[in-house]
Write an enzyme that holds these catalytic residues in place. Sequence first.
Site, short mmCIF file in Angstrom:
data_model
loop_
_atom_site.label_atom_id
_atom_site.label_comp_id
_atom_site.label_asym_id
_atom_site.label_seq_id
_atom_site.Cartn_x
_atom_site.Cartn_y
_atom_site.Cartn_z
N ASP A 1 0.90 -1.11 0.00
CA ASP A 1 0.00 0.05 0.01
C ASP A 1 0.83 1.13 0.19
O ASP A 1 1.76 1.39 0.57
CB ASP A 1 -0.96 0.00 1.41
CG ASP A 1 -1.93 0.96 1.24
OD1 ASP A 1 -2.91 1.04 0.30
OD2 ASP A 1 -1.68 1.81 2.13
N GLU B 1 14.74 -15.09 1.21
CA GLU B 1 15.23 -16.21 2.29
C GLU B 1 14.01 -17.25 2.29
O GLU B 1 14.50 -18.37 2.81
CB GLU B 1 14.97 -15.57 3.66
CG GLU B 1 15.88 -14.72 3.99
CD GLU B 1 15.79 -13.76 5.36
OE1 GLU B 1 14.95 -14.26 6.04
OE2 GLU B 1 16.23 -12.57 5.52
#
Length: 539
Positions: free
Chosen positions: A209, A256
Amino acid sequence: MSNLQQWWRNAVIYQIYPRSFADASGDGYGDLPGAIERLPYLVKLGVDAIWLSPFYLSPMADGGYDVADYMQVDPLFGDTADAYRLIERSHALGVKVVVDLVPNHTSDEHEWFKAAVAAGPGSPERDMYMFSDGRGTDGELPPNNWSSVFGSTGWTRLVRPDGTGEQWYLHLFDSKQPDLNWDNERVRSAFDDVLRFWLDAGVDGFRVDVAHGLVKESGLPDQLEATELLGSNMGPMWDQDGVHEIYRRWHNVLDEYDGDRALTAEAWVPDLDRLALYVRPNEMQQAFNFEFLTAPWDAPTYRKVIAASLAANDSVGAPTTWVLSNHDVMRHASRLGRADTADRSGAGAEDAQPDSALGLRRARAATLMMLALPGSAYLYQGEELGLPEHTTLPHEFRQDPVWERSNHELAGRDGCRVPMPWVADAPAMGFSPTGEAWLPQPEAYCALAADQQVDVPDSTWSLYRDSLATRKSHALGDGSLTWIDRFGDDVVAFTNGDVTVLANVGGSPVTLPDGEILLSSMDVDGELPTDATVWLKRS
Ligand code: NOJ
């Protein structure tokens, strides 16, 4: 994994606005169990992924874009177990899940903000937000002239228990949405934790956002008079170079994890080359193309925006992310039936009403044009039913802060957030089992309800299903576009792989070339009518 296999490069992603999608509990608000029940509908439609607008703990001052806890589901929508179940069920059905991340601001009811208010000026807690002393002899004037996107001032002053004024805090949106200070490492690391929390839960990505707003120009200089808060004249609060460091950091966090997790920028940055910076290889994966969404119904403009978008994104190796509707703009089935087809703002009964037949006809044509373009595309819940905006919603129902903050000058965004019609002949059109609905649905939604359209030949729903299937079988999302000139200025004409696409955006019919018709937005018989799109198989 080769680039071409990254799911988000060609995905069709369906936006669920949870409050208005499907209500299982019967309280009149959509919820996560309701969304789970409707997953088979989305699988049948053929979408690759869903994006859910915020379902986190929130006082709902801005429909959940005012988050009080990023790691908790608001009881309105269910609980954390429901979120896990939604992710698991979606994955079992082959649907990816994108959730909303709201990093520019929190709710004023977030613990961080409450602690910041309590701790007082100069404290580390306060430094997590954009607090500042006021101007004037007694600090009675706001620190600068910035306004809120929702109307009125962008600053609110704290008041001490004795009634005297204290520091001011910045809110680019509602006063219940204080802006975070992204120069503060505590904020950065807190958001690493939020990302990891949802990545651990299994989400495939985040829609970010206000991605162009996190970093403000240092010194917080006044905005120029002409600054358009969501327009083309960007002020000192938007698109600062400093935001990119944050997205490189998040890119590494996502790295990751296994799979292709993705970040999508909600960045109202009209310069397409600046927008492409957000999707460089070590930053985000997608950025909504709002230049396409806001383009008027005009062939030269479409050609220009499409060509410029593809070129800008190609230069950084990113796909273009097309979109025509979302929960912030007038639905395109109404927008394109307006006198000003580029006006995305909401409307009330006292405003000029869109031509709904024209709007729907153009919306079907626009969608067919969009879904033939290379890249990814977002759909907003209900557009597959051809839903219009609710442009006569009685004012007493309005909940969008835009309505109040603009002193009732702007109708706001409630008209595109009206609960979905699932069953024509059921209470609340099948939205909830009790007939409750947080916003009333317009009568016109009855004939458009899902049960009136699913598997019905020629319905808008069937057009969407067929175009998603054909898009996939012809690999249009992975393709590339070659313009065709010979149909004149009013036709957007191109080939993508073995498909020729003609969108007639002009005033007169166009003779169709030879070729098998794969799909068309209306009946065609040798000629392509105005406001219509056709996909032909290249012979
Ligand atoms: C963009 C969201 O899409 C909109 O609904 C919200 O009001 C603002 N950002 C503020 O979070």
